[in-house]
Design a protein around this motif. Structure first.
Motif, PDB file in Angstrom:
ATOM      1  N   ASP A 171       6.808 -70.552  11.575  1.00  0.00           N
ATOM      2  CA  ASP A 171       5.929 -70.628  10.415  1.00  0.00           C
ATOM      3  C   ASP A 171       6.333 -71.761   9.476  1.00  0.00           C
ATOM      4  O   ASP A 171       7.509 -72.110   9.369  1.00  0.00           O
ATOM      5  CB  ASP A 171       5.946 -69.310   9.633  1.00  0.00           C
ATOM      6  CG  ASP A 171       5.336 -68.158  10.404  1.00  0.00           C
ATOM      7  OD1 ASP A 171       4.862 -68.386  11.536  1.00  0.00           O
ATOM      8  OD2 ASP A 171       5.340 -67.034   9.885  1.00  0.00           O
ATOM      9  N   SER A 172       5.352 -72.291   8.789  1.00  0.00           N
ATOM     10  CA  SER A 172       5.621 -73.335   7.805  1.00  0.00           C
ATOM     11  C   SER A 172       6.177 -72.710   6.528  1.00  0.00           C
ATOM     12  O   SER A 172       6.095 -71.489   6.327  1.00  0.00           O
ATOM     13  CB  SER A 172       4.331 -74.094   7.480  1.00  0.00           C
ATOM     14  OG  SER A 172       3.451 -73.247   6.742  1.00  0.00           O
ATOM     15  N   ILE A 173       6.705 -73.540   5.674  1.00  0.00           N
ATOM     16  CA  ILE A 173       7.224 -73.057   4.390  1.00  0.00           C
ATOM     17  C   ILE A 173       6.095 -72.441   3.573  1.00  0.00           C
ATOM     18  O   ILE A 173       6.271 -71.406   2.930  1.00  0.00           O
ATOM     19  CB  ILE A 173       7.926 -74.185   3.627  1.00  0.00           C
ATOM     20  CG1 ILE A 173       9.219 -74.564   4.363  1.00  0.00           C
ATOM     21  CG2 ILE A 173       8.235 -73.797   2.189  1.00  0.00           C
ATOM     22  CD1 ILE A 173       9.889 -75.806   3.857  1.00  0.00           C
ATOM     23  N   ALA A 174       4.916 -73.059   3.609  1.00  0.00           N
ATOM     24  CA  ALA A 174       3.767 -72.517   2.876  1.00  0.00           C
ATOM     25  C   ALA A 174       3.404 -71.123   3.389  1.00  0.00           C
ATOM     26  O   ALA A 174       3.116 -70.220   2.601  1.00  0.00           O
ATOM     27  CB  ALA A 174       2.575 -73.465   2.997  1.00  0.00           C
TER      28      ALA A 174
ATOM     29  N   LYS B 154      12.716 -62.722  11.922  1.00  0.00           N
ATOM     30  CA  LYS B 154      13.658 -63.831  12.111  1.00  0.00           C
ATOM     31  C   LYS B 154      12.996 -64.964  12.889  1.00  0.00           C
ATOM     32  O   LYS B 154      13.209 -66.139  12.599  1.00  0.00           O
ATOM     33  CB  LYS B 154      14.906 -63.338  12.845  1.00  0.00           C
ATOM     34  CG  LYS B 154      15.695 -62.329  12.063  1.00  0.00           C
ATOM     35  CD  LYS B 154      16.829 -61.743  12.888  1.00  0.00           C
ATOM     36  CE  LYS B 154      17.475 -60.593  12.158  1.00  0.00           C
ATOM     37  NZ  LYS B 154      18.503 -59.929  12.950  1.00  0.00           N
ATOM     38  N   GLU B 155      12.189 -64.616  13.867  1.00  0.00           N
ATOM     39  CA  GLU B 155      11.529 -65.612  14.698  1.00  0.00           C
ATOM     40  C   GLU B 155      10.521 -66.440  13.915  1.00  0.00           C
ATOM     41  O   GLU B 155      10.283 -67.611  14.230  1.00  0.00           O
ATOM     42  CB  GLU B 155      10.837 -64.940  15.884  1.00  0.00           C
ATOM     43  CG  GLU B 155      11.787 -64.301  16.879  1.00  0.00           C
ATOM     44  CD  GLU B 155      12.351 -62.956  16.405  1.00  0.00           C
ATOM     45  OE1 GLU B 155      11.735 -62.282  15.545  1.00  0.00           O
ATOM     46  OE2 GLU B 155      13.435 -62.589  16.900  1.00  0.00           O
TER      47      GLU B 155
ATOM     48  N   ASP C 230      15.341 -56.770   4.530  1.00  0.00           N
ATOM     49  CA  ASP C 230      15.463 -56.256   5.900  1.00  0.00           C
ATOM     50  C   ASP C 230      14.364 -56.791   6.815  1.00  0.00           C
ATOM     51  O   ASP C 230      13.856 -56.078   7.676  1.00  0.00           O
ATOM     52  CB  ASP C 230      15.475 -54.730   5.897  1.00  0.00           C
ATOM     53  CG  ASP C 230      16.064 -54.160   7.174  1.00  0.00           C
ATOM     54  OD1 ASP C 230      16.879 -54.840   7.822  1.00  0.00           O
ATOM     55  OD2 ASP C 230      15.683 -53.027   7.528  1.00  0.00           O
ATOM     56  N   PHE C 231      13.972 -58.039   6.599  1.00  0.00           N
ATOM     57  CA  PHE C 231      12.972 -58.734   7.404  1.00  0.00           C
ATOM     58  C   PHE C 231      11.666 -57.956   7.506  1.00  0.00           C
ATOM     59  O   PHE C 231      10.975 -58.026   8.514  1.00  0.00           O
ATOM     60  CB  PHE C 231      13.533 -59.071   8.798  1.00  0.00           C
ATOM     61  CG  PHE C 231      14.615 -60.099   8.743  1.00  0.00           C
ATOM     62  CD1 PHE C 231      14.314 -61.443   8.654  1.00  0.00           C
ATOM     63  CD2 PHE C 231      15.950 -59.716   8.738  1.00  0.00           C
ATOM     64  CE1 PHE C 231      15.309 -62.394   8.575  1.00  0.00           C
ATOM     65  CE2 PHE C 231      16.960 -60.664   8.665  1.00  0.00           C
ATOM     66  CZ  PHE C 231      16.636 -62.008   8.587  1.00  0.00           C
TER      67      PHE C 231
ATOM     68  N   LEU D  45      14.807 -67.313   3.840  1.00  0.00           N
ATOM     69  CA  LEU D  45      15.526 -66.490   4.801  1.00  0.00           C
ATOM     70  C   LEU D  45      16.438 -65.488   4.098  1.00  0.00           C
ATOM     71  O   LEU D  45      16.537 -64.332   4.506  1.00  0.00           O
ATOM     72  CB  LEU D  45      16.348 -67.372   5.745  1.00  0.00           C
ATOM     73  CG  LEU D  45      17.159 -66.651   6.812  1.00  0.00           C
ATOM     74  CD1 LEU D  45      16.248 -65.955   7.811  1.00  0.00           C
ATOM     75  CD2 LEU D  45      18.075 -67.622   7.526  1.00  0.00           C
ATOM     76  N   THR D  46      17.072 -65.908   3.020  1.00  0.00           N
ATOM     77  CA  THR D  46      17.922 -65.007   2.250  1.00  0.00           C
ATOM     78  C   THR D  46      17.106 -63.861   1.669  1.00  0.00           C
ATOM     79  O   THR D  46      17.530 -62.703   1.708  1.00  0.00           O
ATOM     80  CB  THR D  46      18.661 -65.776   1.143  1.00  0.00           C
ATOM     81  OG1 THR D  46      19.408 -66.845   1.727  1.00  0.00           O
ATOM     82  CG2 THR D  46      19.601 -64.877   0.370  1.00  0.00           C
ATOM     83  N   LEU D  47      15.921 -64.175   1.153  1.00  0.00           N
ATOM     84  CA  LEU D  47      15.044 -63.122   0.629  1.00  0.00           C
ATOM     85  C   LEU D  47      14.605 -62.173   1.746  1.00  0.00           C
ATOM     86  O   LEU D  47      14.563 -60.954   1.551  1.00  0.00           O
ATOM     87  CB  LEU D  47      13.821 -63.732  -0.051  1.00  0.00           C
ATOM     88  CG  LEU D  47      14.087 -64.502  -1.338  1.00  0.00           C
ATOM     89  CD1 LEU D  47      12.798 -65.155  -1.827  1.00  0.00           C
ATOM     90  CD2 LEU D  47      14.663 -63.594  -2.406  1.00  0.00           C
TER      91      LEU D  47
END
Length: 90
Positions: free
Chosen positions: A73-76, A67-68, A61-62, A54-56
């Motif tokens: 979504d999974s971490i992978a 954000k959703e 700028d997403f 999320l920080t990356l």
């Protein structure tokens, strides 16, 4: 490690999460940086990994993940998305 002004800015911003705090700051010299904080418990858990990603995303700028997508979504999937973003030519 932060100047007094930046330290004051960091402590002035309330977090809207107990799990991940992400905020950008601009120093008096005009340098902008993104700070991501979380409290990992005994090694990185999934929420800690998502906080890092999320920080990356915030820094970028997403543009690679909304954000959703961090709720769905999974971490992978998120990791794959950011790696593909890093491969893109500038």
């Amino acid at each position: 490690m932060f100047s007094e002004g930046v330290r004051n800015d960091i402590t002035a911003f309330p977090s809207d999460s107990d799990e991940c705090f992400v905020q950008s700051f601009t120093t008096s010299a005009g340098r902008t940086f993104v700070l991501g904080l979380n409290e990992p418990n005994n090694g990185p858990l999934d929420i800690d990994k998502k906080c890092f990603l999320l920080t990356l995303a915030f820094f970028d700028d997403f543009s690679f993940a909304s954000k959703e997508s961090f709720d769905t979504d999974s971490i992978a999937e998120l990791t794959s998305t950011i790696l593909n973003r890093l491969r893109e030519p500038n």
